[in-house]
Design an enzyme around this catalytic site. Structure first.
Site, PDB file in Angstrom:
ATOM      1  N   CYS A   1      -5.188   2.942  -1.696  1.00 55.16           N
ATOM      2  CA  CYS A   1      -4.470   2.001  -0.823  1.00 55.16           C
ATOM      3  C   CYS A   1      -4.705   2.337   0.647  1.00 55.16           C
ATOM      4  O   CYS A   1      -4.328   1.572   1.528  1.00 55.16           O
ATOM      5  CB  CYS A   1      -2.976   2.024  -1.131  1.00 55.16           C
TER       6      CYS A   1
ATOM      7  N   CYS B   1       3.561   5.635  -4.538  1.00 57.95           N
ATOM      8  CA  CYS B   1       3.843   5.966  -3.136  1.00 57.95           C
ATOM      9  C   CYS B   1       4.706   7.222  -3.058  1.00 57.95           C
ATOM     10  O   CYS B   1       4.554   8.041  -2.151  1.00 57.95           O
ATOM     11  CB  CYS B   1       4.545   4.809  -2.439  1.00 57.95           C
TER      12      CYS B   1
HETATM   13 FE1  FES Z   1      -0.152   3.284  -0.878  1.00 57.66          FE
HETATM   14 FE2  FES Z   1       2.366   2.765  -0.959  1.00 57.66          FE
HETATM   15  S1  FES Z   1       0.746   1.380  -1.281  1.00 57.66           S
HETATM   16  S2  FES Z   1       1.437   4.638  -0.579  1.00 57.66           S
END
Ligand code: FES
Length: 146
Positions: free
Chosen positions: A33, A103
């Protein structure tokens, strides 16, 4: 989608910032991400975490979990801090949506990385602490399941 506690920690993050002369600093990212989290620890001679700050370049859940993680480890010994898992952080936030549980893993790993840095600098061994990875995506194989 988010609990009130997540929203609260996202809107009013606790312990955001950095520490000068930190005893340990840990940085962990997730290449999937692109989010990055950095934790600064101020640890006294009794191995108690006197202060902790974080900087997170990431999603709202990453900000909320870093904020909650710093709250949970502040005032704890390094051994106690090591036991603060991503599940404990999620529970303290009254849960995260399943797609956002990873996360909280970033928060756990960043704390571990900062503890590792502290241990290395002081030439000590913290029992149960494993060498952290720089990118949690590397060992992202189902660990986020409860
Ligand atoms: Fe990557 Fe939350 S989407 S840490």
């Amino acid at each position: 989608m988010y609990t009130d506690k997540v929203m609260d920690h996202f809107m009013n993050p606790r312990n955001m910032g950095e520490l000068e002369n930190a005893s340990g600093v840990g940085t962990v990212g997730n290449a999937k991400c692109g989010d990055i989290m950095r934790i600064f620890l101020d640890i006294d001679e009794n191995q108690v975490i006197q202060d902790v700050k974080f900087k997170t370049f990431g999603c709202g859940a990453a900000v909320a979990t870093s904020s909650m993680a710093t709250e949970l480890i502040k005032g704890k010994t390094v051994e106690e801090a090591l036991k603060v898992t991503n599940k404990a952080v999620c529970d303290a936030l009254d849960g995260l949506p399943p797609v956002k549980v990873h996360c909280s893993l970033l928060a756990e790993e960043a704390v571990h990385a900062a503890l590792w840095d502290y241990a290395k600098k002081n030439n000590i061994v913290i029992e149960g602490l494993k060498e952290p990875v720089a990118d949690i995506h590397e060992h992202d194989h189902g660990e986020e399941e409860e």
